[in-house]
Motif scaffolding. Structure first.
Motif, short mmCIF file in Angstrom:
data_model
loop_
_atom_site.label_atom_id
_atom_site.label_comp_id
_atom_site.label_asym_id
_atom_site.label_seq_id
_atom_site.Cartn_x
_atom_site.Cartn_y
_atom_site.Cartn_z
N GLU A 45 0.83 -1.20 0.00
CA GLU A 45 0.00 0.00 0.00
C GLU A 45 0.87 1.25 0.00
O GLU A 45 1.95 1.28 0.57
CB GLU A 45 -0.89 0.01 1.24
CG GLU A 45 -1.91 -1.11 1.26
CD GLU A 45 -2.77 -1.03 2.50
OE1 GLU A 45 -3.14 0.10 2.88
OE2 GLU A 45 -3.05 -2.09 3.07
N LYS A 46 0.36 2.32 -0.63
CA LYS A 46 1.09 3.57 -0.71
C LYS A 46 1.15 4.29 0.65
O LYS A 46 2.16 4.87 1.01
CB LYS A 46 0.41 4.47 -1.74
CG LYS A 46 1.26 5.58 -2.26
CD LYS A 46 2.27 5.05 -3.23
CE LYS A 46 2.89 6.20 -4.00
NZ LYS A 46 4.25 5.94 -4.34
N THR A 47 0.04 4.25 1.39
CA THR A 47 0.01 4.83 2.73
C THR A 47 -0.66 3.85 3.69
O THR A 47 -1.58 3.11 3.29
CB THR A 47 -0.78 6.16 2.77
OG1 THR A 47 -2.10 5.94 2.32
CG2 THR A 47 -0.11 7.22 1.92
N ILE A 48 -0.18 3.86 4.94
CA ILE A 48 -0.79 3.01 5.97
C ILE A 48 -0.95 3.83 7.24
O ILE A 48 -0.26 4.84 7.44
CB ILE A 48 0.04 1.73 6.25
CG1 ILE A 48 1.45 2.09 6.72
CG2 ILE A 48 0.07 0.82 5.04
CD1 ILE A 48 2.25 0.90 7.21
N TYR A 49 -1.88 3.40 8.09
CA TYR A 49 -2.13 4.08 9.36
C TYR A 49 -1.77 3.15 10.50
O TYR A 49 -2.19 2.00 10.53
CB TYR A 49 -3.61 4.48 9.46
CG TYR A 49 -3.95 5.19 10.74
CD1 TYR A 49 -3.55 6.49 10.96
CD2 TYR A 49 -4.67 4.54 11.74
CE1 TYR A 49 -3.86 7.15 12.14
CE2 TYR A 49 -4.99 5.19 12.93
CZ TYR A 49 -4.58 6.49 13.12
OH TYR A 49 -4.89 7.13 14.29
N ARG A 100 8.02 5.02 0.42
CA ARG A 100 9.01 5.65 -0.46
C ARG A 100 10.10 4.63 -0.71
O ARG A 100 10.88 4.32 0.18
CB ARG A 100 9.60 6.90 0.18
CG ARG A 100 8.59 8.00 0.32
CD ARG A 100 9.22 9.29 0.71
NE ARG A 100 8.20 10.30 0.92
CZ ARG A 100 8.43 11.49 1.39
NH1 ARG A 100 9.65 11.83 1.72
NH2 ARG A 100 7.46 12.34 1.55
N GLY A 101 10.13 4.14 -1.92
CA GLY A 101 11.06 3.06 -2.23
C GLY A 101 10.60 1.80 -1.51
O GLY A 101 9.48 1.34 -1.68
N ASP A 102 11.47 1.21 -0.68
CA ASP A 102 11.14 0.01 0.07
C ASP A 102 10.76 0.29 1.53
O ASP A 102 10.53 -0.64 2.28
CB ASP A 102 12.34 -0.95 0.06
CG ASP A 102 12.64 -1.46 -1.35
OD1 ASP A 102 11.71 -1.49 -2.17
OD2 ASP A 102 13.80 -1.83 -1.60
N TYR A 103 10.73 1.55 1.92
CA TYR A 103 10.51 1.88 3.33
C TYR A 103 9.31 2.80 3.51
O TYR A 103 8.98 3.60 2.64
CB TYR A 103 11.74 2.58 3.92
CG TYR A 103 12.99 1.74 3.82
CD1 TYR A 103 13.24 0.74 4.75
CD2 TYR A 103 13.91 1.94 2.81
CE1 TYR A 103 14.38 -0.04 4.67
CE2 TYR A 103 15.06 1.18 2.72
CZ TYR A 103 15.28 0.18 3.65
OH TYR A 103 16.40 -0.59 3.56
#
Length: 125
Positions: free
Chosen positions: A2-6, A17-20
């Motif tokens: 996922e692009k963003t997580i909470y 961003r990249g792998d992190y």
């Protein structure tokens, strides 16, 4: 992925961003208020001598408000000091009419002393 997580544990959003995943942190927007000469002098002082206070004010978004308040206090104190010193030393409009150069000398002296007092009590304290 996922692009963003909470993260519910700490209440932060994370962006991929990249792998992190990096936390999505922002600095609160500051209210833009004009800062006068006294505020700029105090800003220079806290940037060099009181770095912790500067960083705290900057990250909390209260820097401009704080500097504007310092500027207002210094201006009021300066005007009050000049008025009181001129009254105490007899520097009046009558003196100005009689001997302009003497009046200018005394007012410059009063102004310089008032600047020193304001610098010592507010700006570099």
């Amino acid at each position: 992925m996922e692009k963003t997580i909470y993260d519910e544990n700490n209440g932060l959003w994370y962006e991929l961003r990249g792998d992190y995943y990096f936390p999505c942190l922002t600095v609160p927007a500051q209210e833009q208020r004009p800062i006068g000469i006294w505020g700029r002098r105090h800003l220079q002082y806290i940037k060099t001598e009181r770095k912790t206070l500067y960083t705290k004010l900057l990250t909390s978004g209260r820097l401009n408000t704080y500097l504007d308040d310092i500027n207002e206090q210094a201006t009021e104190q300066m005007l009050l000091l000049i008025k009181q010193m001129a009254e105490r030393e007899g520097v009046t409009e009558q003196l100005k009419a009689q001997d302009q150069m003497l009046w200018v000398q005394r007012m410059n002296n009063i102004r310089d002393r008032a600047i020193e007092i304001v610098n010592h009590s507010l700006i570099y304290a």
